[in-house]
Scaffold this motif. Structure first.
Motif, PDB file in Angstrom:
ATOM      1  N   ASP A  93      59.566  49.776 -66.863  1.00 56.23           N
ATOM      2  CA  ASP A  93      60.223  48.585 -66.313  1.00 56.23           C
ATOM      3  C   ASP A  93      59.434  47.323 -66.608  1.00 56.23           C
ATOM      4  O   ASP A  93      59.998  46.260 -66.871  1.00 56.23           O
ATOM      5  CB  ASP A  93      60.446  48.739 -64.808  1.00 56.23           C
ATOM      6  CG  ASP A  93      59.150  49.035 -64.049  1.00 56.23           C
ATOM      7  OD1 ASP A  93      58.174  49.481 -64.697  1.00 56.23           O
ATOM      8  OD2 ASP A  93      59.123  48.827 -62.821  1.00 56.23           O
ATOM      9  N   GLU A  94      58.105  47.417 -66.606  1.00 59.30           N
ATOM     10  CA  GLU A  94      57.280  46.263 -66.944  1.00 59.30           C
ATOM     11  C   GLU A  94      57.428  45.908 -68.422  1.00 59.30           C
ATOM     12  O   GLU A  94      57.488  44.728 -68.787  1.00 59.30           O
ATOM     13  CB  GLU A  94      55.812  46.539 -66.605  1.00 59.30           C
ATOM     14  CG  GLU A  94      55.539  46.631 -65.113  1.00 59.30           C
ATOM     15  CD  GLU A  94      54.098  46.959 -64.811  1.00 59.30           C
ATOM     16  OE1 GLU A  94      53.674  46.726 -63.660  1.00 59.30           O
ATOM     17  OE2 GLU A  94      53.374  47.445 -65.715  1.00 59.30           O
ATOM     18  N   LEU A  95      57.474  46.936 -69.287  1.00 60.25           N
ATOM     19  CA  LEU A  95      57.661  46.688 -70.710  1.00 60.25           C
ATOM     20  C   LEU A  95      59.011  46.035 -70.971  1.00 60.25           C
ATOM     21  O   LEU A  95      59.114  45.098 -71.769  1.00 60.25           O
ATOM     22  CB  LEU A  95      57.541  48.000 -71.491  1.00 60.25           C
ATOM     23  CG  LEU A  95      57.771  47.905 -73.006  1.00 60.25           C
ATOM     24  CD1 LEU A  95      56.798  46.923 -73.641  1.00 60.25           C
ATOM     25  CD2 LEU A  95      57.646  49.279 -73.654  1.00 60.25           C
ATOM     26  N   ALA A 106      58.789  42.476 -69.980  1.00 63.39           N
ATOM     27  CA  ALA A 106      58.003  41.713 -70.950  1.00 63.39           C
ATOM     28  C   ALA A 106      58.841  41.399 -72.180  1.00 63.39           C
ATOM     29  O   ALA A 106      58.788  40.288 -72.728  1.00 63.39           O
ATOM     30  CB  ALA A 106      56.742  42.481 -71.332  1.00 63.39           C
ATOM     31  N   LYS A 107      59.636  42.379 -72.644  1.00 58.91           N
ATOM     32  CA  LYS A 107      60.513  42.156 -73.791  1.00 58.91           C
ATOM     33  C   LYS A 107      61.582  41.112 -73.462  1.00 58.91           C
ATOM     34  O   LYS A 107      61.942  40.283 -74.308  1.00 58.91           O
ATOM     35  CB  LYS A 107      61.158  43.474 -74.210  1.00 58.91           C
ATOM     36  CG  LYS A 107      60.154  44.455 -74.828  1.00 58.91           C
ATOM     37  CD  LYS A 107      60.668  45.887 -74.854  1.00 58.91           C
ATOM     38  CE  LYS A 107      61.836  46.061 -75.783  1.00 58.91           C
ATOM     39  NZ  LYS A 107      62.261  47.484 -75.879  1.00 58.91           N
ATOM     40  N   THR A 108      62.075  41.142 -72.234  1.00 59.02           N
ATOM     41  CA  THR A 108      63.056  40.132 -71.813  1.00 59.02           C
ATOM     42  C   THR A 108      62.437  38.737 -71.859  1.00 59.02           C
ATOM     43  O   THR A 108      63.063  37.773 -72.312  1.00 59.02           O
ATOM     44  CB  THR A 108      63.554  40.432 -70.386  1.00 59.02           C
ATOM     45  OG1 THR A 108      64.155  41.725 -70.367  1.00 59.02           O
ATOM     46  CG2 THR A 108      64.576  39.390 -69.938  1.00 59.02           C
ATOM     47  N   ILE A 164      50.971  37.171 -57.932  1.00 55.18           N
ATOM     48  CA  ILE A 164      50.883  38.200 -56.901  1.00 55.18           C
ATOM     49  C   ILE A 164      50.665  39.558 -57.557  1.00 55.18           C
ATOM     50  O   ILE A 164      49.739  40.291 -57.240  1.00 55.18           O
ATOM     51  CB  ILE A 164      52.169  38.204 -56.051  1.00 55.18           C
ATOM     52  CG1 ILE A 164      52.357  36.823 -55.397  1.00 55.18           C
ATOM     53  CG2 ILE A 164      52.112  39.295 -54.987  1.00 55.18           C
ATOM     54  CD1 ILE A 164      53.668  36.659 -54.684  1.00 55.18           C
ATOM     55  N   ASN A 165      51.533  39.931 -58.484  1.00 57.00           N
ATOM     56  CA  ASN A 165      51.354  41.125 -59.289  1.00 57.00           C
ATOM     57  C   ASN A 165      52.055  40.909 -60.626  1.00 57.00           C
ATOM     58  O   ASN A 165      52.806  39.945 -60.792  1.00 57.00           O
ATOM     59  CB  ASN A 165      51.862  42.373 -58.572  1.00 57.00           C
ATOM     60  CG  ASN A 165      53.341  42.275 -58.245  1.00 57.00           C
ATOM     61  OD1 ASN A 165      54.168  42.070 -59.130  1.00 57.00           O
ATOM     62  ND2 ASN A 165      53.671  42.410 -56.964  1.00 57.00           N
ATOM     63  N   LEU A 166      51.809  41.797 -61.561  1.00 57.65           N
ATOM     64  CA  LEU A 166      52.291  41.602 -62.923  1.00 57.65           C
ATOM     65  C   LEU A 166      53.805  41.532 -62.977  1.00 57.65           C
ATOM     66  O   LEU A 166      54.389  40.672 -63.636  1.00 57.65           O
ATOM     67  CB  LEU A 166      51.770  42.730 -63.825  1.00 57.65           C
ATOM     68  CG  LEU A 166      52.182  42.681 -65.296  1.00 57.65           C
ATOM     69  CD1 LEU A 166      51.757  41.371 -65.937  1.00 57.65           C
ATOM     70  CD2 LEU A 166      51.589  43.859 -66.059  1.00 57.65           C
ATOM     71  N   MET A 167      54.491  42.441 -62.277  1.00 54.47           N
ATOM     72  CA  MET A 167      55.948  42.480 -62.334  1.00 54.47           C
ATOM     73  C   MET A 167      56.556  41.203 -61.761  1.00 54.47           C
ATOM     74  O   MET A 167      57.499  40.637 -62.327  1.00 54.47           O
ATOM     75  CB  MET A 167      56.465  43.706 -61.578  1.00 54.47           C
ATOM     76  CG  MET A 167      57.931  44.009 -61.839  1.00 54.47           C
ATOM     77  SD  MET A 167      58.228  44.335 -63.605  1.00 54.47           S
ATOM     78  CE  MET A 167      59.916  44.907 -63.568  1.00 54.47           C
ATOM     79  N   GLU A 168      55.999  40.739 -60.647  1.00 49.42           N
ATOM     80  CA  GLU A 168      56.507  39.506 -60.044  1.00 49.42           C
ATOM     81  C   GLU A 168      56.269  38.316 -60.968  1.00 49.42           C
ATOM     82  O   GLU A 168      57.110  37.425 -61.094  1.00 49.42           O
ATOM     83  CB  GLU A 168      55.847  39.266 -58.681  1.00 49.42           C
ATOM     84  CG  GLU A 168      56.298  40.222 -57.587  1.00 49.42           C
ATOM     85  CD  GLU A 168      57.798  40.137 -57.354  1.00 49.42           C
ATOM     86  OE1 GLU A 168      58.342  39.010 -57.334  1.00 49.42           O
ATOM     87  OE2 GLU A 168      58.432  41.194 -57.223  1.00 49.42           O
TER      88      GLU A 168
END
Length: 279
Positions: free
Chosen positions: A192-194, A197-199, A246-250
């Motif tokens: 989901d993080e990848l 990131a692509k988005t 806060i975190n990478l995903m956010e």
């Protein structure tokens, strides 16, 4: 483009020889600001003098080149002597092999580039034929030529109806990426993080143009110089608060929202060619 060429010779492919002249791709008088070194106490300019331990200061016309073949023993090498060793073949850009354009690794480029133009009407047709063949077959050429007094490995590539010559490093002059393998990240990527990131990458993708990028350093340096000449006090710009991650995903989600909001719409995807090392 410069009004005078920096090199003249011929572009040689087998029995085909095309008279060409080379122009540096770097333009002079581009507004770059050069600072001089000054003595901190009196602000007089620092001078660099060439001296001989026996005779003191010497002028440029008294300086020659030499090779130290034993401790403190030199043999003088005159540029004219080197020229006499060269033949007409040394004044040619000798194409050795053509490669697929995607096989060239830019890592080997030195950044020294020249435009090659046909020298006179005699070479126009052969030049145009070679250029068009390279374009339609998607080929670059590796060649050798004597530039600045030494044999150089060069790359030829077509662009905008001209051939561009770039001086290359030899393999032993480049540190391969494998040498830094221990420094490369070794981590598992969450799907989901990848995807996010692509988005973000796709949302930030646009058309390539250099026109929108200003030389900010030179502009700010010019402003600083003008302010100091005018006797104005230099006030530091207020420090900007960095992003609160806060975190990478956010951080990824917020970045995508900002980019898409700025662009108004998601730009189209662009594809990039993979580059591989010269084998």
């Amino acid at each position: 483009m410069a009004t005078r060429s920096s090199w003249k010779g011929c572009l040689q492919l087998s029995l085909v020889c095309v008279p060409v002249k080379a122009y540096s791709t770097a333009c002079s008088g581009n507004g770059e600001i050069h600072l001089n070194q000054l003595h901190a106490d009196c602000h007089r300019r620092i001078q660099y003098k060439k001296t001989c331990p026996l005779h003191g200061e010497v002028s440029n016309d008294q300086i020659v080149s030499g090779y130290e073949y034993a401790k403190d023993h030199y043999v003088v090498v005159d540029p004219d002597e080197l020229d006499r060793l060269r033949t007409e073949a040394d004044k040619a850009i000798k194409i050795d092999v053509f490669i697929a354009s995607e096989d060239f690794d830019p890592l080997y480029g030195t950044g020294k580039r020249y435009y090659l133009a046909p020298d006179g009407p005699a070479g126009q047709k052969a030049y145009a034929l070679l250029y068009q063949a390279m374009v339609e077959e998607n080929r670059y050429a590796l060649a050798q030529v004597v530039l600045h007094g030494r044999e150089q490995l060069v790359l030829l590539r077509p662009q905008d109806n001209l051939l561009i010559l770039e001086v290359l490093h030899y393999r032993h002059q480049v540190t391969p990426p494998a040498a830094l393998t221990p420094e490369a990240p070794q981590t598992q990527l969450a799907p989901d993080e990848l995807q996010m990131a692509k988005t973000l990458v796709n949302a930030s993708t646009g058309d390539f143009t250099l026109d929108k990028y200003a030389d900010l350093y030179t502009n700010k340096l010019q402003q600083l110089i003008e302010a100091k000449v005018a006797g104005k006090e230099i006030v530091a710009a207020p420090a900007s608060e960095g992003p609160q991650v806060i975190n990478l995903m956010e951080a990824l989600k917020e970045s995508v929202a900002r980019v898409q909001g700025t662009n108004g719409a998601k730009p189209r995807k662009t594809t990039r060619r993979l580059v591989r090392k010269i084998s």
